[in-house]
Design an enzyme around this catalytic site. Sequence first.
Site, PDB file in Angstrom:
ATOM      1  N   ARG A 219       1.047  -1.156  -0.020  1.00  0.00           N
ATOM      2  CA  ARG A 219      -0.067  -0.235   0.429  1.00  0.00           C
ATOM      3  C   ARG A 219       0.927   1.308   0.364  1.00  0.00           C
ATOM      4  NH1 ARG A 219      -3.693  -2.816   4.589  1.00  0.00           N
ATOM      5  NH2 ARG A 219      -5.799  -3.420   3.154  1.00  0.00           N
ATOM      6  N   HIS A 244       0.956  -5.017  12.786  1.00  0.00           N
ATOM      7  CA  HIS A 244      -0.147  -4.633  11.814  1.00  0.00           C
ATOM      8  C   HIS A 244      -1.269  -4.450  12.354  1.00  0.00           C
ATOM      9  CE1 HIS A 244      -2.665  -5.449   8.130  1.00  0.00           C
ATOM     10  NE2 HIS A 244      -3.024  -6.674   8.377  1.00  0.00           N
TER      11      HIS A 244
END
EC number: 1.1.1.37
Length: 391
Positions: A219, A244
């Site tokens: 991303r 995460h």
Amino acid sequence: MEQAILRINNISSQLTGKCPFKAHGGGAGKCPYKLGGGQILDQSKAWSLVNVTANVDQVTPIKVLVTGAAGQIAYSLMFMIASGQMFGPHQPVILHLLDIPKMADALKGVVMELQDCSYPLLQSVVATTDIQTAFLHINVAILVGAFPRGPGMQRKDLLKVNVSIFKEQGEALNKYASRGVKVLVVGNPANTNALTALMKASDLPTSNFSALTRLDQNRAQSMISEKVGTNVDNVHNVIIWGNHSQTQVPDVNHGYILNYPNRGLIEPIPSSVNDDKWLNEQFIPLVQNRGATVIAARKLSSAASAANAIVGHVRDWLLGTKDGEHVSMAVYSDGSYNVPKGLIFSFPVTCHNGQWTIVQGLKINSSTQQKIDATIKELQEEKETAMSFLN
């Protein structure tokens, strides 16, 4: 802003001159990793179980377990594995698919679709709701299935449910899997779920466990490529530090862009972007919140992009990273960068022969360090909560 541009040697595909990053210690002799080219399908870099040559007549298939196999991510993932995107075009696989009993019929449908694809590399499929059958002699475990966080659910309640799931799976890995099994945890909270499984698989090396932060890296690199106006394939070495979660720390200070601003040149990402305000105030939150943004838009969590990230994570781990490149993986901390030992923490790593190595010697500025401290704190709190349930 430091400007540093190197010219690529067109013959060797290696970069000539000094490393352009002050944070790497200056000249090429001090740089903790080489900048340059390299090929993924190189048998000398690959895990011993992976065949990357054209001779497949007597190749032993790799047994790959996917949990949560009737779910969205797994549905995108298993066709990528069966078609050779994870281990290359010369390595056959046997898929072990596990899900809960109420998903058994859906699992049968997935198996039929896999059969209907007639993949040459897919030797067989074992679809089951029995944990022993699923984990028996597996070489790679991709643990996608986890209990999702529902409306109004407290994080500690989510941890409690998932500790139970990953405790059982860790015990199954310890009891039934191959001793060299490589484990990737995807189900959230991935870092702490991976730690739970690792702690219950006490006979397996800690280096065999990892959690997924490759989606966050992808991303970030995509956003940088869009900002600069270059192909994403030219953007390298963006780092994701930590958990995460929304405390993850995207870091571009050691990244570079190939063929920018012109073909044959290379430039560090910060000087390519040339917009510190955007990098600090917009880019980082965009990456941190991307998962939630996807959910808000499609009313479902990321699936195809997660599957793609899983393939990239395992492929680089087991086939080797390219020269001059590192990737982000959440792995068991050895104390590097003052991250406490015993956490599953995302670091920049290089991979060779199925083993990851944390890239050392990168300088971290004070702003990034503050963010790293925050993600460490979150992971320590998650660990404490999970261990209270585990014990």
